[in-house]
Design a protein around this motif. Sequence first.
Motif, PDB file in Angstrom:
ATOM      1  N   GLY A 457       0.640  -1.479   0.022  1.00  0.00           N
ATOM      2  CA  GLY A 457      -0.205  -0.039   0.093  1.00  0.00           C
ATOM      3  C   GLY A 457       1.193   1.003   0.097  1.00  0.00           C
ATOM      4  O   GLY A 457       2.092   1.119   0.297  1.00  0.00           O
ATOM      5  N   MET A 458      -0.124   2.114  -0.282  1.00  0.00           N
ATOM      6  CA  MET A 458       1.015   3.108   0.092  1.00  0.00           C
ATOM      7  C   MET A 458       0.185   4.982  -0.130  1.00  0.00           C
ATOM      8  O   MET A 458      -2.089   4.542   0.244  1.00  0.00           O
ATOM      9  N   MET A 459       0.473   6.272   0.528  1.00  0.00           N
ATOM     10  CA  MET A 459      -1.080   7.022   0.104  1.00  0.00           C
ATOM     11  C   MET A 459      -1.202   7.609  -0.949  1.00  0.00           C
ATOM     12  O   MET A 459      -1.367   7.368  -1.647  1.00  0.00           O
ATOM     13  N   GLU A 460      -2.723   8.002  -0.696  1.00  0.00           N
ATOM     14  CA  GLU A 460      -3.380   8.248  -2.464  1.00  0.00           C
ATOM     15  C   GLU A 460      -2.696   9.278  -3.315  1.00  0.00           C
ATOM     16  O   GLU A 460      -2.511   8.762  -3.998  1.00  0.00           O
ATOM     17  N   LYS A 461      -2.030   9.967  -2.260  1.00  0.00           N
ATOM     18  CA  LYS A 461      -1.363  11.053  -3.845  1.00  0.00           C
ATOM     19  C   LYS A 461      -0.466  10.602  -3.865  1.00  0.00           C
ATOM     20  O   LYS A 461      -0.119  10.715  -5.112  1.00  0.00           O
ATOM     21  N   TYR A 462       0.312   9.321  -4.291  1.00  0.00           N
ATOM     22  CA  TYR A 462       1.053   8.762  -4.467  1.00  0.00           C
ATOM     23  C   TYR A 462       0.990   7.930  -5.858  1.00  0.00           C
ATOM     24  O   TYR A 462       1.392   7.352  -6.612  1.00  0.00           O
ATOM     25  N   LEU A 463      -0.669   7.293  -5.535  1.00  0.00           N
ATOM     26  CA  LEU A 463      -1.244   6.848  -6.783  1.00  0.00           C
ATOM     27  C   LEU A 463      -0.740   7.510  -8.112  1.00  0.00           C
ATOM     28  O   LEU A 463      -0.242   6.156  -9.398  1.00  0.00           O
ATOM     29  N   ARG A 464      -0.741   8.414  -8.130  1.00  0.00           N
ATOM     30  CA  ARG A 464      -0.496   9.244  -9.657  1.00  0.00           C
ATOM     31  C   ARG A 464       1.046   8.659  -9.926  1.00  0.00           C
ATOM     32  O   ARG A 464       0.872   8.904 -11.525  1.00  0.00           O
ATOM     33  N   ILE A 465       1.742   8.529  -9.471  1.00  0.00           N
ATOM     34  CA  ILE A 465       3.097   8.346  -9.783  1.00  0.00           C
ATOM     35  C   ILE A 465       2.989   6.527  -9.918  1.00  0.00           C
ATOM     36  O   ILE A 465       3.370   6.598 -10.977  1.00  0.00           O
ATOM     37  N   ILE A 466       2.517   6.209  -9.387  1.00  0.00           N
ATOM     38  CA  ILE A 466       2.959   4.384  -9.308  1.00  0.00           C
ATOM     39  C   ILE A 466       1.494   4.397 -11.127  1.00  0.00           C
ATOM     40  O   ILE A 466       2.500   3.614 -11.485  1.00  0.00           O
ATOM     41  N   ARG A 467       0.770   4.973 -11.263  1.00  0.00           N
ATOM     42  CA  ARG A 467       0.012   4.796 -12.272  1.00  0.00           C
ATOM     43  C   ARG A 467       0.730   5.829 -14.105  1.00  0.00           C
ATOM     44  O   ARG A 467       0.724   5.083 -14.298  1.00  0.00           O
ATOM     45  N   GLY A 468       1.846   6.491 -13.255  1.00  0.00           N
ATOM     46  CA  GLY A 468       1.993   7.462 -14.511  1.00  0.00           C
ATOM     47  C   GLY A 468       3.028   6.679 -15.187  1.00  0.00           C
ATOM     48  O   GLY A 468       3.444   6.902 -16.364  1.00  0.00           O
ATOM     49  N   ASN A 469       3.540   5.811 -13.969  1.00  0.00           N
ATOM     50  CA  ASN A 469       5.174   5.312 -15.621  1.00  0.00           C
ATOM     51  C   ASN A 469       5.479   3.945 -14.424  1.00  0.00           C
ATOM     52  O   ASN A 469       4.902   3.996 -13.332  1.00  0.00           O
ATOM     53  N   SER A 470       6.361   3.497 -15.407  1.00  0.00           N
ATOM     54  CA  SER A 470       6.921   2.632 -14.486  1.00  0.00           C
ATOM     55  C   SER A 470       8.432   2.589 -13.687  1.00  0.00           C
ATOM     56  O   SER A 470       9.176   1.645 -13.778  1.00  0.00           O
ATOM     57  N   GLU A 471       9.735   3.778 -13.845  1.00  0.00           N
ATOM     58  CA  GLU A 471      10.394   3.343 -13.553  1.00  0.00           C
ATOM     59  C   GLU A 471      10.570   3.567 -12.190  1.00  0.00           C
ATOM     60  O   GLU A 471      11.518   2.483 -12.268  1.00  0.00           O
TER      61      GLU A 471
END
Length: 554
Positions: A457-471
């Motif tokens: 899991g993670m904080m809600e605000k970091y979902l955009r980072i996880i979804r945005g790229n695979s780096e």
Amino acid sequence: MKRPQWNMVLFVLGMAALCRSQTDKGLTLLETTAVIIGLQQYFRSGCVFFLYSNVRTDYELRDELMLVRLRKRLSQGTVTSAALDIDTGQAFLKHLLCPKNRPINVLASDDQNAMLSLKKMAREAEFSRSVWLLLLNVGTNIDTFFADIDVLVNSEVFVTHRPKDYVQLTEVYRVRNGYPLQKYEFGTVSARYVLKTTNVDYYERRSNLQGLIMEALTIHDLPYVSLSSNPDGSHNMTGGFFGLVWKDFEEKLNFKTNFTYLEPGLNKYEVDGRKTDPYNKMVADVRRRKYDIAVAALHTVSERAKIVDYTYLMHRSKFVIVMKPAANEDMAWNHFFGPFHPSLWFGLIACILVIAGCLSLFHYVGQRLAYPEYETPKQYTFLVSIFYVFSMFCQQGHDVTPKSCACRLVYWLGYVTAVVVLAAYSATLISFLTIQNKEPPVKTLEALAKDRSYELGMMEKYLRIIRGNSEHGITKEIYESKIVPDPKNIVNTSLEGLQRVCNAKYAFWTSVEAVKEVGDSIDCNIAFLTYSHILNLAMIVTYNNPYRRLINHQ
């Protein structure tokens, strides 16, 4: 004999073609040439463009012979020049490029046509990529000429004029469109026709933004931005790394900020008909120039840099995956053996055997050959010597002191070795027990993905980072199998995520700064996977923002 400076000669020739009569401008040929050469040397420019209006009657400026002679002289030096007509589009700003530093654009006229052309060019983003010089006629007032021209703070525009009995070079700019024209005495021409410039650099000359009010977006995002709420529902920026830096900017540059505060939440805002998070809302509003800047920690993305500008990198944040340590990693007897590697323990035993062997050998040889009366026979056999050496390593004394120098030397060597080993072991043991490196039940992200008993899991605000790229290494398969199944895997705060690490089989993706901030508030130890991901964080400003250069310098 020293060769003449061709750039001086060529500028004299160029200025001879600039004006029909220098007396009309109140500047002599040598004075005007000194100003252009001085600016060219100050900015180390590799080229000079003479911009003229087709309406003028100074046909000498477009005389083919003079242009040929000018370019011939320039080809012998390092400075390139050209004469361009601002009426025909030859002086389009994107064409005014210089292979060495910024070009110097010289406006040889201050007539109405030149003023309208300068006003038009000053609105373009490429205007600040050049250094501008205006040759002002006697009787033309600087404030009058620039009354309707917005020369922004990131531009460098200079005006040559004769206020009294000397030639002065004045820099002009506006803090923002519509603000009063700021004037700074940049230099004067000496009696020897040399431009003497100020020692004050660009950033100090622009250090006062005259109480400018910037429009900014921000969001409560510890540890980067900290906000406090007022009874009336408004907010105040109280701290955080980015918040404190911005407050320092305000103080140094003398400006204020009108903040608009966004609420955290995954789908609280709408951009182009789609629900999105507050960070994408910031990017969209700054792109549309509703705000000057977003004072928030936004990670740098190449695609985003095409629509907004980033400030300089302000922080490199390391993201890790936190888990509860394996149960067998609590205090155990292996901690007392841990300071030394097994091979070192074997080496220590070998050292005892070698020292005991030397003691026994020296005693035997000395008794047989050198001093048979010194030592008691069979006093230092190999087994007895092992006992004596072991007692040395245990910091014990001995009942019999050898008489021979060779045996005493072995005794001294054994005690010194024992002291060094004991000191090293004690220091390492204390450090080992004080700072314990906890090991997670799984070592790598790949192993975590295969372990079905753990969720990620993670904080809600970091979902955009996880979804945005695979780096970051969290693939779509890991996201769908470890994060999506349980909505509780997405938390609102770092403290909530770390508390769940303590109470469940849960791995938490977060930043090292967040772990340091709330790590003391949880009631269990934590361990880190052999995984890390670096995010470069910066603030965003409008594209070609005139204040970006000043902010980056601070």
